[in-house]
Design a protein around this motif. Structure first.
Motif, PDB file in Angstrom:
ATOM      1  N   ASP A   1       0.869  -1.174   0.000  1.00  0.00           N
ATOM      2  CA  ASP A   1       0.000   0.000   0.000  1.00  0.00           C
ATOM      3  C   ASP A   1       0.909   1.229   0.000  1.00  0.00           C
ATOM      4  OD1 ASP A   1      -1.519   2.188   0.730  1.00  0.00           O
ATOM      5  OD2 ASP A   1      -2.087   1.388   2.688  1.00  0.00           O
ATOM      6  N   THR A   2       1.109   1.824  -1.164  1.00  0.00           N
ATOM      7  CA  THR A   2       2.098   2.911  -1.261  1.00  0.00           C
ATOM      8  C   THR A   2       1.583   4.234  -0.681  1.00  0.00           C
ATOM      9  OG1 THR A   2       1.433   3.612  -3.483  1.00  0.00           O
ATOM     10  CG2 THR A   2       3.118   1.887  -3.340  1.00  0.00           C
ATOM     11  N   GLY A   3       0.240   4.383  -0.589  1.00  0.00           N
ATOM     12  CA  GLY A   3      -0.303   5.608   0.009  1.00  0.00           C
ATOM     13  C   GLY A   3       0.208   5.779   1.437  1.00  0.00           C
ATOM     14  N   ALA A   4       0.424   4.636   2.117  1.00  0.00           N
ATOM     15  CA  ALA A   4       0.843   4.683   3.522  1.00  0.00           C
ATOM     16  C   ALA A   4       2.169   5.428   3.686  1.00  0.00           C
ATOM     17  CB  ALA A   4       0.962   3.266   4.073  1.00  0.00           C
ATOM     18  N   ILE A   5       3.064   5.307   2.722  1.00  0.00           N
ATOM     19  CA  ILE A   5       4.372   5.965   2.915  1.00  0.00           C
ATOM     20  C   ILE A   5       4.264   7.483   2.693  1.00  0.00           C
ATOM     21  CG2 ILE A   5       5.780   3.904   2.544  1.00  0.00           C
ATOM     22  CD1 ILE A   5       6.233   4.648  -0.268  1.00  0.00           C
ATOM     23  N   TYR A   6       3.350   7.894   1.805  1.00  0.00           N
ATOM     24  CA  TYR A   6       3.095   9.334   1.676  1.00  0.00           C
ATOM     25  C   TYR A   6       2.440   9.861   2.953  1.00  0.00           C
ATOM     26  CZ  TYR A   6       4.456   9.013  -3.149  1.00  0.00           C
ATOM     27  OH  TYR A   6       5.184   8.812  -4.283  1.00  0.00           O
ATOM     28  N   ARG A   7       1.598   9.014   3.558  1.00  0.00           N
ATOM     29  CA  ARG A   7       0.958   9.400   4.812  1.00  0.00           C
ATOM     30  C   ARG A   7       1.981   9.579   5.931  1.00  0.00           C
ATOM     31  NH1 ARG A   7      -4.595   8.555   5.374  1.00  0.00           N
ATOM     32  NH2 ARG A   7      -5.540   8.098   3.370  1.00  0.00           N
ATOM     33  N   VAL A   8       3.011   8.719   5.953  1.00  0.00           N
ATOM     34  CA  VAL A   8       4.045   8.850   6.989  1.00  0.00           C
ATOM     35  C   VAL A   8       4.747  10.200   6.842  1.00  0.00           C
ATOM     36  CG1 VAL A   8       6.199   7.908   7.898  1.00  0.00           C
ATOM     37  CG2 VAL A   8       4.398   6.347   7.165  1.00  0.00           C
TER      38      VAL A   8
ATOM     39  N   ILE B   1      -1.591   7.153  10.941  1.00  0.00           N
ATOM     40  CA  ILE B   1      -1.620   7.821   9.629  1.00  0.00           C
ATOM     41  C   ILE B   1      -3.004   7.790   8.984  1.00  0.00           C
ATOM     42  CG2 ILE B   1       0.828   7.441   9.104  1.00  0.00           C
ATOM     43  CD1 ILE B   1      -0.134   5.029   7.349  1.00  0.00           C
ATOM     44  N   ARG B   2      -4.002   7.221   9.667  1.00  0.00           N
ATOM     45  CA  ARG B   2      -5.316   7.042   9.039  1.00  0.00           C
ATOM     46  C   ARG B   2      -6.330   8.127   9.366  1.00  0.00           C
ATOM     47  NH1 ARG B   2      -4.320   4.298   4.706  1.00  0.00           N
ATOM     48  NH2 ARG B   2      -2.597   2.927   5.191  1.00  0.00           N
ATOM     49  N   THR B   3      -5.889   9.268   9.880  1.00  0.00           N
ATOM     50  CA  THR B   3      -6.862  10.315  10.214  1.00  0.00           C
ATOM     51  C   THR B   3      -7.100  11.221   8.996  1.00  0.00           C
ATOM     52  OG1 THR B   3      -5.196  11.915  10.911  1.00  0.00           O
ATOM     53  CG2 THR B   3      -5.965  10.373  12.589  1.00  0.00           C
TER      54      THR B   3
ATOM     55  N   TYR C   1      -2.626  16.123   4.520  1.00  0.00           N
ATOM     56  CA  TYR C   1      -1.173  16.371   4.494  1.00  0.00           C
ATOM     57  C   TYR C   1      -0.476  15.423   3.512  1.00  0.00           C
ATOM     58  CZ  TYR C   1      -0.269  19.940   7.992  1.00  0.00           C
ATOM     59  OH  TYR C   1      -0.176  21.138   8.648  1.00  0.00           O
ATOM     60  N   ALA C   2      -0.944  14.174   3.463  1.00  0.00           N
ATOM     61  CA  ALA C   2      -0.334  13.196   2.552  1.00  0.00           C
ATOM     62  C   ALA C   2      -0.489  13.670   1.113  1.00  0.00           C
ATOM     63  CB  ALA C   2      -0.985  11.829   2.742  1.00  0.00           C
ATOM     64  N   SER C   3      -1.683  14.184   0.805  1.00  0.00           N
ATOM     65  CA  SER C   3      -1.939  14.676  -0.543  1.00  0.00           C
ATOM     66  C   SER C   3      -1.013  15.874  -0.840  1.00  0.00           C
ATOM     67  CB  SER C   3      -3.412  15.067  -0.650  1.00  0.00           C
ATOM     68  OG  SER C   3      -3.709  15.489  -1.936  1.00  0.00           O
TER      69      SER C   3
ATOM     70  N   ASP D   1      -0.699  -0.805  -4.730  1.00  0.00           N
ATOM     71  CA  ASP D   1      -1.716   0.200  -5.050  1.00  0.00           C
ATOM     72  C   ASP D   1      -1.232   1.603  -4.728  1.00  0.00           C
ATOM     73  OD1 ASP D   1      -2.454   1.023  -2.492  1.00  0.00           O
ATOM     74  OD2 ASP D   1      -4.321  -0.069  -2.450  1.00  0.00           O
ATOM     75  N   GLY D   2      -1.717   2.560  -5.530  1.00  0.00           N
ATOM     76  CA  GLY D   2      -1.283   3.944  -5.362  1.00  0.00           C
ATOM     77  C   GLY D   2      -1.939   4.840  -6.389  1.00  0.00           C
ATOM     78  N   ARG D   3      -1.174   5.816  -6.876  1.00  0.00           N
ATOM     79  CA  ARG D   3      -1.705   6.760  -7.866  1.00  0.00           C
ATOM     80  C   ARG D   3      -0.885   6.728  -9.159  1.00  0.00           C
ATOM     81  NH1 ARG D   3      -3.970   6.819  -3.738  1.00  0.00           N
ATOM     82  NH2 ARG D   3      -5.375   8.359  -2.825  1.00  0.00           N
TER      83      ARG D   3
HETATM   84  O1   DC Z   1      -4.068   5.874  -1.001  1.00  0.00           O
HETATM   85  P1   DC Z   1      -4.015   6.897   0.141  1.00  0.00           P
HETATM   86  O2   DC Z   1      -5.308   7.647   0.317  1.00  0.00           O
HETATM   87  O3   DC Z   1      -3.561   6.289   1.414  1.00  0.00           O
HETATM   88  O4   DC Z   1      -2.898   7.964  -0.312  1.00  0.00           O
HETATM   89  C1   DC Z   1      -2.575   9.091   0.450  1.00  0.00           C
HETATM   90  C2   DC Z   1      -2.076  10.211  -0.462  1.00  0.00           C
HETATM   91  O5   DC Z   1      -0.829   9.857  -1.026  1.00  0.00           O
HETATM   92  C3   DC Z   1      -3.001  10.551  -1.640  1.00  0.00           C
HETATM   93  O6   DC Z   1      -3.615  11.805  -1.463  1.00  0.00           O
HETATM   94  C4   DC Z   1      -2.130  10.596  -2.853  1.00  0.00           C
HETATM   95  C5   DC Z   1      -0.778  10.195  -2.398  1.00  0.00           C
HETATM   96  N1   DC Z   1      -0.237   9.061  -3.149  1.00  0.00           N
HETATM   97  C6   DC Z   1       0.535   9.338  -4.255  1.00  0.00           C
HETATM   98  O7   DC Z   1       0.681  10.495  -4.613  1.00  0.00           O
HETATM   99  N2   DC Z   1       1.103   8.307  -4.945  1.00  0.00           N
HETATM  100  C7   DC Z   1       0.928   7.043  -4.571  1.00  0.00           C
HETATM  101  N3   DC Z   1       1.507   6.063  -5.267  1.00  0.00           N
HETATM  102  C8   DC Z   1       0.122   6.747  -3.446  1.00  0.00           C
HETATM  103  C9   DC Z   1      -0.462   7.784  -2.764  1.00  0.00           C
END
Ligand code: DC
Length: 222
Positions: free
Chosen positions: A31-38, A87-89, A95-97, A125-127
């Motif tokens: 779950d790659t979103g988690a590292i942006y959240r960190v 990181i789930r709030t 902030y992650a975005s 998974d990610g963006r």
């Molecule tokens: O999937 P998520 O909601 O946990 O992702 C948190 C934020 O991280 C989301 O706003 C976009 C960013 N993100 C990203 O830019 N690229 C990724 N591969 C994963 C997440």
């Protein structure tokens, strides 16, 4: 190594689907979103305002992000501290975005993500997995759903976790993140040209898992 990339906006059902497929086909779920959240959590704790997020850039070398996986799933760490739940709030989501729009942050996190794909059969998974992180993934899926449906799902999910939110607030945040994620200059959210687009609006979990399983089995001849 098998590589499956799953991208799409927040709340499209990526984590539920990817978790199910990982289990079914014996793949490592990253779950790659988690590292942006960190990184987002770090910025929040450092007292950096969302409108001055580039103040984070000089601090980046000090931020140590790591991931581990076990039977319970993925654990994320900021230095030695496990922050998997913190990181789930909704605040960390925003902030992650914000931090994910900084090219320096994306560059810092790239190797960490690619390393997993070098070592394991992964479903990630990610963006920007299909477009940037794993452009040579054998299967790329772009999972999407209407903003209203995604806000409804996210509200239920957060309420179930005991987070106090309303549908209206969640919808506003979903729209704000969609806008940020798809308008940033670096690695914006968009389907890879060879991605299969799957819209989950009005589809149940089982139906979507069935649909995605067909794609996996066809692609890998399972
Ligand atoms: O999937 P998520 O909601 O946990 O992702 C948190 C934020 O991280 C989301 O706003 C976009 C960013 N993100 C990203 O830019 N690229 C990724 N591969 C994963 C997440």
């Amino acid at each position: 190594m098998k590589k499956i990339a799953v991208d799409g906006p927040s709340g499209a059902g990526k984590s539920t689907m990817v978790k199910a497929l990982a289990e079914k086909y014996g793949l490592l779920y990253v779950d790659t979103g988690a590292i942006y959240r960190v990184v987002g959590l770090y910025a929040l704790r450092a007292g950096i305002g969302r409108e001055e997020i580039d103040k984070l850039i000089p601090l980046l070398p000090a931020i140590k992000v790591s991931l581990t996986h076990d039977g319970e799933g993925q654990h994320v760490f900021l230095g030695d501290e496990e922050v998997t739940r913190l990181i789930r709030t909704p605040e960390v989501s925003l902030y992650a975005s914000d931090v994910s729009a900084l090219p320096e942050v994306r560059a810092k996190l790239l190797d960490l993500q690619r390393d997993f794909a070098r070592k394991y059969d992964v479903i990630m998974d990610g963006r920007d997995i299909g477009t940037v992180v794993l452009p040579d993934a054998e299967l790329k899926i772009f999972l999407t759903a209407s903003a209203e449906e995604r806000a409804r799902r996210r509200t239920l999910e957060l309420l179930a976790k005991g987070v106090d939110v309303t549908y209206e607030d969640t919808l506003r945040q979903v729209r704000e993140r969609d806008y940020n994620d798809s308008h940033r200059a670096v690695a914006p959210l968009k389907p890879a040209c060879d991605a299969v687009i799957v819209d989950t609006t009005g589809r149940g979990i089982e139906e979507t898992i069935g649909l995605l399983s067909e794609l996996v089995e066809k692609r890998f001849g399972i």
